[in-house]
Design a protein around this motif. Structure first.
Motif, short mmCIF file in Angstrom:
data_model
loop_
_atom_site.label_atom_id
_atom_site.label_comp_id
_atom_site.label_asym_id
_atom_site.label_seq_id
_atom_site.Cartn_x
_atom_site.Cartn_y
_atom_site.Cartn_z
N TYR A 1 -5.55 -3.92 -0.35
CA TYR A 1 -4.79 -3.07 0.55
C TYR A 1 -5.39 -1.68 0.66
O TYR A 1 -6.30 -1.31 -0.11
N GLU A 2 -4.89 -0.96 1.62
CA GLU A 2 -5.30 0.43 1.86
C GLU A 2 -4.07 1.31 1.71
O GLU A 2 -2.98 0.93 2.11
N GLN A 3 -4.27 2.49 1.13
CA GLN A 3 -3.15 3.42 0.97
C GLN A 3 -3.51 4.76 1.59
O GLN A 3 -4.49 5.39 1.20
N SER B 1 -9.24 2.93 0.46
CA SER B 1 -9.37 1.53 0.86
C SER B 1 -9.87 0.70 -0.31
O SER B 1 -10.42 1.24 -1.28
N GLY B 2 -9.70 -0.61 -0.22
CA GLY B 2 -10.24 -1.52 -1.21
C GLY B 2 -9.45 -1.60 -2.50
O GLY B 2 -9.96 -2.08 -3.52
N LEU B 3 -8.20 -1.14 -2.51
CA LEU B 3 -7.35 -1.26 -3.69
C LEU B 3 -6.92 -2.71 -3.84
O LEU B 3 -6.67 -3.39 -2.84
N THR C 1 -1.10 -0.64 3.65
CA THR C 1 -1.41 -1.70 4.60
C THR C 1 -2.17 -2.81 3.89
O THR C 1 -3.24 -2.57 3.33
N LEU C 2 -1.60 -4.02 3.88
CA LEU C 2 -2.28 -5.18 3.31
C LEU C 2 -3.46 -5.51 4.21
O LEU C 2 -3.29 -5.69 5.42
N ALA D 1 7.57 -2.74 1.68
CA ALA D 1 8.15 -2.66 0.33
C ALA D 1 7.23 -1.88 -0.61
O ALA D 1 7.71 -1.07 -1.42
N THR D 2 5.95 -2.09 -0.52
CA THR D 2 5.00 -1.40 -1.38
C THR D 2 4.93 0.09 -1.03
O THR D 2 4.86 0.95 -1.92
#
Length: 126
Positions: free
Chosen positions: A116-118, A45-47, A89-90, A66-67
């Motif tokens: 965003y979170e990945q 989180s927090g990217l 997730t934005l 898209a990301t």
């Protein structure tokens, strides 16, 4: 009959090269042993990233999709990961438009900072 240490056959450290009908003193080779596979599942989180030239991400769902597709393709192309699943997730965005900020050429620097979170799951043998 007992075997004295001097009359016993030495155990070979290397595997035999073919299947035998009699037990052998070493394992039978059956090709290369694959490296163990490690499964990884983590969320970061927090990217953040800055998108220049726009003031707002119009659709968080479209940007996230898209990301996600971009990151999945990059991870798969690396050749070091298999069974790769990514989900981006934005979570927020901060517009830098109309704030009076100017770039070095004196032009308005329109941008938006996206947080965003990945979530990422994959298998690897590294």
């Amino acid at each position: 009959p007992s075997l004295s240490p001097s009359s016993a056959e030495p155990v070979t450290p290397e595997p035999t090269k073919a299947v035998t009908s009699e037990p052998t003193k070493a394992p039978v080779a059956s090709g290369e042993t694959p490296a163990p596979t490690v499964k990884v599942d983590k969320t970061t989180s927090g990217l953040t990233t800055t998108l220049n030239g726009i003031c707002v991400v119009e659709s968080a769902a479209e940007w996230s999709k898209a990301t996600t597709e971009f990151f999945e393709s990059q991870y798969k192309e690396s050749g070091k990961m298999t069974d790769t699943i990514a989900e981006v997730t934005l979570t927020s965005q901060q517009s830098n438009c109309g704030s009076g900020r100017r770039n070095t050429r004196g032009l308005q620097a329109n941008s938006v900072e996206v947080t965003y979170e990945q979530a990422l799951a994959y298998s690897t043998s590294d």
